[in-house]
Design a protein around this motif. Structure first.
Motif, PDB file in Angstrom:
ATOM      1  N   ILE A  21      -3.405   4.273   0.860  1.00 32.40           N
ATOM      2  CA  ILE A  21      -3.690   2.922   0.384  1.00 32.40           C
ATOM      3  C   ILE A  21      -5.054   2.855  -0.291  1.00 32.40           C
ATOM      4  N   SER A  22      -5.885   3.876  -0.045  1.00 33.55           N
ATOM      5  CA  SER A  22      -7.184   3.893  -0.732  1.00 33.55           C
ATOM      6  C   SER A  22      -6.955   3.916  -2.242  1.00 33.55           C
ATOM      7  N   LEU A  23      -5.697   4.142  -2.613  1.00 34.26           N
ATOM      8  CA  LEU A  23      -5.267   4.017  -4.007  1.00 34.26           C
ATOM      9  C   LEU A  23      -5.706   2.679  -4.603  1.00 34.26           C
ATOM     10  N   VAL A  24      -5.626   1.615  -3.805  1.00 35.84           N
ATOM     11  CA  VAL A  24      -5.965   0.306  -4.376  1.00 35.84           C
ATOM     12  C   VAL A  24      -7.440   0.254  -4.784  1.00 35.84           C
ATOM     13  N   SER A  42      -9.132   2.996  -5.764  1.00 38.91           N
ATOM     14  CA  SER A  42      -9.241   3.865  -6.935  1.00 38.91           C
ATOM     15  C   SER A  42      -8.747   3.168  -8.201  1.00 38.91           C
ATOM     16  N   SER A  76      -4.479  10.054  -4.660  1.00 40.41           N
ATOM     17  CA  SER A  76      -3.903   9.108  -3.709  1.00 40.41           C
ATOM     18  C   SER A  76      -2.419   8.893  -3.962  1.00 40.41           C
ATOM     19  N   TYR A 113      -2.243  -7.715   0.467  1.00 39.01           N
ATOM     20  CA  TYR A 113      -2.923  -6.786   1.372  1.00 39.01           C
ATOM     21  C   TYR A 113      -2.609  -7.119   2.828  1.00 39.01           C
ATOM     22  N   PHE A 120       2.497  -1.943   7.619  1.00 41.56           N
ATOM     23  CA  PHE A 120       2.072  -0.600   8.033  1.00 41.56           C
ATOM     24  C   PHE A 120       2.150  -0.467   9.547  1.00 41.56           C
ATOM     25  N   MET A 151       3.329  -0.845   0.913  1.00 44.16           N
ATOM     26  CA  MET A 151       2.509  -0.098  -0.030  1.00 44.16           C
ATOM     27  C   MET A 151       2.752  -0.591  -1.452  1.00 44.16           C
ATOM     28  N   THR A 185      -2.802  -5.221  -6.433  1.00 41.11           N
ATOM     29  CA  THR A 185      -4.042  -4.690  -7.002  1.00 41.11           C
ATOM     30  C   THR A 185      -4.015  -4.701  -8.524  1.00 41.11           C
ATOM     31  N   ALA A 228      -9.986  11.868  -2.641  1.00 39.75           N
ATOM     32  CA  ALA A 228      -9.918  10.553  -3.280  1.00 39.75           C
ATOM     33  C   ALA A 228     -10.991   9.637  -2.704  1.00 39.75           C
ATOM     34  N   VAL A 269     -14.147   7.990  -4.830  1.00 36.42           N
ATOM     35  CA  VAL A 269     -14.410   6.554  -4.919  1.00 36.42           C
ATOM     36  C   VAL A 269     -15.863   6.287  -4.545  1.00 36.42           C
ATOM     37  N   SER A 311     -11.148   7.144   4.619  1.00 34.14           N
ATOM     38  CA  SER A 311     -10.484   6.014   3.961  1.00 34.14           C
ATOM     39  C   SER A 311     -10.992   4.696   4.523  1.00 34.14           C
ATOM     40  N   LEU A 370      -7.695  -1.428   3.559  1.00 33.07           N
ATOM     41  CA  LEU A 370      -8.192  -0.047   3.588  1.00 33.07           C
ATOM     42  C   LEU A 370      -8.763   0.285   4.959  1.00 33.07           C
TER      43      LEU A 370
END
Lengths: 101, 466
Positions: free
Chosen positions: A45-48, A50, A76, B12, B19, B43, B50, B99, B103, B230, B242
């Motif tokens: 979810i850290s995709l959001v 990125s 991600s 979210y 989840f 997801m 987003t 990732a 970020v 994360s 997140l």
């Protein structure tokens, strides 16, 4: 981050930790591999985060940040899609009784 | 707040709930699939939400990234064989952590190069960011090394040298020192990149000294780190979903690490800094071995064919020999003759938690036949034949009987209590831990050498003719 935001974030973290402990300790050893790949997909979810960076936020968005964001999006997404596909594939294999072909 | 912000925040929230429900579904195989579909839907909603973000200037790279990642992920998801699941998981830990690190680096760059107001980069934010970057980078390289070990690119034996722990600790201390310095002086760009580099190096050094047999713990631990990285991203971006998803992942990995350590009767520090498998040989080989009794294929076939209860105990050897389908065939033949077949699965059998269960499920073994350690042990005294397939330490009676053994106190599957034990083994060599296994020298044990898959396939034929 304002102080109230930080406190709220800490609340969320603490509650998620307790909830996670309760939910995950119920997962039987039988499903530990699917659990690992599922949580892996979910934390993708850290995709959001990125996505927003790769899209270049703010009026003076940085090219460097966008490139880094782009790579993060690729990583991600690979995790999200790969994680869910594999978890599904594994879970389909778990059967209570054998199915005669 | 405008409507987009509401929509994003709502997506979210929905994702967070789904989840949790998805993971709750994993408490039983029957509900697991539905749970995962919920998580997948969550997801998707979060991603769509987003994409509505009003600050996004250009969609080009986002779409290219999403497509590229989906292709890679789907290809991996469809084609990776079940035996390679540990490698795939290690790789995905690396991706996830990388990732998170990226970020963090992107955010730091934007603040220090005038793209975002530096005044907003307070101590708390810098702390979260440093944590994210440090944990993300060391998990990236650590997971890549774990991947290399599992794939056989990096030697599986622990790589140790004198003063290793002191060197690693110093490196970690310097990294953390830089991190603390950065909290107070966020604009110190050079220390930042030094910290980043050191964290990458530390990840490599952390995993190199750990032997293949300890992989289940390492995998769980890396899982935990990737999750926490994360979660830290969530703190940096002020994003609750997140934080929630990262924390769930982090705690899941943490719980698994504890379970794995408990299943080996060792502490996490011992796994990380003990370099198990190199020094261990010192205590082994005390001379009470005697001889191993080799048995013939036909002999084993007869034993199996006329048994009333057979328990299979698989280990990593089952995965390397890709023998899961062959076991299933043998079990089929036995069941047709009225033999009760069960499988005893040790928590640390294989290279990741639950590895053996997945392999056997792939071979169409119903999960009602898969028994955990505590469930199978009471049944072993009434078992006629226990068949150990490519497992070693998890059935080593020294763990129970010899207090000076390096694995003393580790719970084992007590196959030596059954009436007969057949050990399928590639050769006479020792296991990955390098420990001598007294089970192989017991009178009750018969050794059957050869490739597990090959042997099992031949046994199917032999049992049919018995």
């Amino acid at each position: 981050m304002s102080p109230t935001n930080i406190i709220t974030a800490l609340y969320v973290f603490a509650l998620a930790a307790f909830l996670g402990y309760q939910v995950i300790s119920r997962v039987p050893p039988l499903l530990h591999t699917p659990l690992m790949s599922a949580t892996n997909a979910i934390s993708g979810i850290s995709l959001v985060g990125s996505i927003v960076i790769a899209g270049g936020t703010g009026p003076h968005h940085s090219k460097v940040a966008m490139v880094l964001g782009f790579i993060a999006v690729v990583c991600s997404t690979t995790n999200v899609v790969g994680g869910f596909v594999i978890t599904d594939r594994m879970l389909r294999m778990f059967k209570r009784r054998e199915t005669k072909k | 707040m405008n409507w987009q912000t509401y929509f994003i925040e709502f997506s979210y929230l929905l994702a967070s709930i789904l989840f949790i429900l998805g993971l709750k579904g994993l408490s039983h195989p029957e509900t697991a699939k539905r749970g995962m579909h919920m998580a997948e839907f969550g997801m998707m909603m979060a991603i769509i939400g987003t994409l509505m973000h009003f600050e996004i200037v250009s969609y080009t790279w986002i779409i290219v990234g999403l497509l590229l990642g989906s292709t890679l992920g789907a290809a991996m998801g469809v084609w990776v064989p079940m035996t390679a699941m540990p490698q795939r998981t290690a790789l995905s830990h690396a991706f996830g952590a990388f990732a998170a690190a990226l970020v963090g680096i992107a955010e730091y760059y934007s603040y220090t190069h005038g793209f975002k107001p530096l005044a907003e980069l307070g101590q708390v934010k810098m702390g979260a960011m440093g944590f994210e970057i440090m944990l993300g980078s060391l998990t990236t390289t650590g997971s890549l090394i774990a991947f290399g070990k599992l794939q056989g690119i990096v030697p599986g034996k622990p790589l140790v040298y004198r003063g290793q722990n002191i060197f690693n600790m110093t490196l970690l201390a310097v990294t953390i020192g830089l991190f603390i310095y950065l909290i107070f002086v966020p604009t110190a760009v050079i220390p930042f990149y030094v910290m980043l580099g050191l964290a990458f190096v530390f990840g490599v050094l952390l995993v190199l000294p750990i032997g293949s047999a300890d992989m289940p713990v390492v995998m769980s631990l890396l899982n935990s780190y990737a999750g926490l990285a994360s979660a830290a991203t969530g703190f940096v971006l002020g994003n609750n979903v997140l934080i929630i998803a990262g924390t769930l992942d982090g705690f899941s990995g943490f719980i698994l690490s504890i379970l794995m350590c408990r299943a080996m009767n060792r502490s996490i520090t011992n796994v990380l800094f003990g370099a198990f498998g190199s020094a261990a040989t010192a205590t082994a080989g005390e001379g009470e071995q005697g001889t191993m009794r080799e048995v013939s294929m036909d002999d084993v076939a007869v034993q199996l064919a006329y048994a009333s209860k057979v328990v299979f105990v698989p280990g990593y050897g089952l995965a390397t020999a890709q023998a899961q389908h062959a076991v299933r065939e043998l079990a089929n033949v036995l069941e047709e003759r009225g033999v009760i077949v069960k499988y005893g699965i040790h928590p640390v059998a294989g290279r990741m938690p639950g590895h053996m269960n997945v392999l056997l499920a792939e071979a169409n073994v119903p999960y009602s036949q898969l028994y955990e350690l505590e469930q199978i042990n009471p049944e072993l005294s009434s078992t006629d034949v226990s068949v150990v397939i490519g497992a070693n330490d998890v059935v080593n009676p020294d763990a129970r009987d010899n207090p000076s053994s390096p694995i003393a106190g580790m719970p084992i599957i007590e196959v030596d209590r059954s009436k007969s034990v057949i050990v399928l083994k590639r050769g006479q060599g020792k296991g990955f831990s390098g420990l001598e296994n007294p089970l192989f020298f017991k009178p009750v044990t018969g050794m059957l050498y050869g490739d597990a898959k090959d042997t099992l396939t031949k046994l199917v034929g032999a049992v049919q003719h018995a």
